[in-house]
Design an enzyme around this catalytic site. Structure first.
Site, short mmCIF file in Angstrom:
data_model
loop_
_atom_site.label_atom_id
_atom_site.label_comp_id
_atom_site.label_asym_id
_atom_site.label_seq_id
_atom_site.Cartn_x
_atom_site.Cartn_y
_atom_site.Cartn_z
CE LYS A 92 0.67 1.19 4.23
NZ LYS A 92 1.55 2.51 5.15
N GLY B 66 10.28 -3.23 6.49
CA GLY B 66 11.09 -1.13 6.52
C GLY B 66 10.59 -0.56 5.32
CB ALA B 67 9.72 -0.03 2.69
N GLY C 38 3.43 -1.74 3.88
CA GLY C 38 2.46 -2.41 4.37
C GLY C 38 2.65 -4.21 4.20
N GLY C 39 3.93 -4.36 3.94
CA GLY C 39 3.95 -5.83 3.17
C GLY C 39 3.64 -7.00 4.54
N GLY C 40 4.31 -6.99 5.28
CA GLY C 40 4.10 -7.80 6.76
C GLY C 40 2.38 -7.81 6.97
CB SER C 41 -0.06 -4.84 7.27
OG SER C 41 0.71 -4.71 8.58
CB SER C 42 -0.28 -6.80 2.63
OG SER C 42 -0.72 -7.77 1.78
CG ASP D 27 -0.63 -0.67 8.46
OD1 ASP D 27 -0.81 0.48 9.04
OD2 ASP D 27 0.46 0.15 8.39
#
Ligand code: C5P
Length: 296
Positions: free
Chosen positions: A11, A96-97, A100-104, A136
């Site tokens: 996102k 760490g960018a 939202g990768g982990g949340s997704s 998120d």
């Protein structure tokens, strides 16, 4: 059931206002989240126990991964601790960018296992679990475009068609979310925005649709990410990338979330591609909003 694969999108944030620290240690925010076509993938298949495989391999313990935590939480919620699954997580979204990768991944795990285990929960029924996994995570059940408030967990889906091509630039910087919020607390008082981010985005889109040649560049100035000015002094690479995106023709450029990814909005894939060349040698990703991308 045969195995199946779901996309797990990143996102970006169109504006991100951060209010003061709450009693529970979180901050209220106001942002428009947009899912984009920079995606991880999760492949689900039946198995006797929970088994998570990451590609490329990671050194952390699988049980620390939010995908594993989502699976365990759903098992407990549905009373099906005996059910297993093999999940292969293919990572492309930088960590760490602020993308939202982990949340997704966690939200996609809830959706995928809901299907694999024939649980038939609606996104609304899964949202309380998503909230427990991270601020998120609920957005990724209720996107692809939403006005997000509360600590990030109050999500109102917006029926907006986002027209821009998005160029994401990822400097070699890992920003921890708790650290970024601590910097916000130490930063001088921020002015509350006069309008919600949803209203700013909605006006921008109205003007965009009215006349594609009058892009109302000035209107984009209202879209502020509070982390940008707060982190600019300590991490000068961030404002440098933002300026370079503007120089390369971006209508708008800012941090995604608390960074470190910086993105620019462009009118076409062609202009975004030219800008990506101008930003070399940074790692860049040209993507589209997930308006109409079908899941497999
Ligand atoms: O909810 P999540 O686990 O992503 O949050 C990680 C940390 O980021 C929180 O423990 C908190 O320090 C900070 N945070 C915050 N306000 C938010 C979201 C996160 O202060 N709205």
């Amino acid at each position: 059931m045969d195995s199946f694969t779901l996309l797990s999108p990143a996102k970006i944030n169109l504006g991100l206002h951060v209010s003061k620290l709450r009693d529970d240690g979180y901050h209220d925010i106001d942002s428009v989240f947009v899912a984009v076509t920079l995606c991880d993938e999760l492949t689900f298949s039946e198995a006797n126990s929970l088994d998570l495989v990451c590609q490329p391999p990671v050194t952390t313990t699988p049980t620390d991964n939010l995908v594993y935590k989502a699976a365990a939480l759903l098992q407990e919620f549905a009373g099906c601790t005996g059910k297993g699954a093999k999940i292969v997580l293919t990572k492309r979204i930088p960590h760490g960018a602020g993308l939202g990768g982990g949340s997704s991944n966690a939200a996609t795990a809830l959706l995928g296992l809901n299907r694999l285990w024939n649980l038939d929960y609606t996104p609304d029924e899964l949202t309380p679990l998503a909230r427990r996994l991270g601020s998120d995570v609920p957005f990724f059940l209720n996107g692809p475009v939403a006005h997000v408030t509360g600590r990030g967990d109050v999500v109102r889906t917006l029926p907006l068609d986002i027209p821009w091509t998005v160029l994401v630039v990822t400097p070699d910087l890992h920003i921890s979310t708790p650290w970024a919020y601590q910097q916000i607390d130490a930063f001088p008082q921020r002015n509350p925005p006069s309008e919600s981010t949803a209203s700013i985005v909605s006006h921008l889109l109205d003007n965009y649709a009215l006349d594609a040649n009058d892009l109302n560049k000035g209107g984009y100035n209202k879209l502020v990410n509070d982390f940008h000015s707060c982190l600019a002094t300590q991490l000068p690479e961030i404002p440098t990338i933002t300026r370079r995106l503007h120089d390369a023709g971006a209508l708008y450029a800012s941090l995604s979330g608390s960074g470190s990814a910086v993105f620019g909005l462009f009118t076409s894939v062609e202009t975004a591609t030219t800008a990506a060349s101008a930003l070399a040698p940074y790692q860049t990703y040209i993507c589209a909003p997930m308006n109409s991308v079908e899941q497999t």
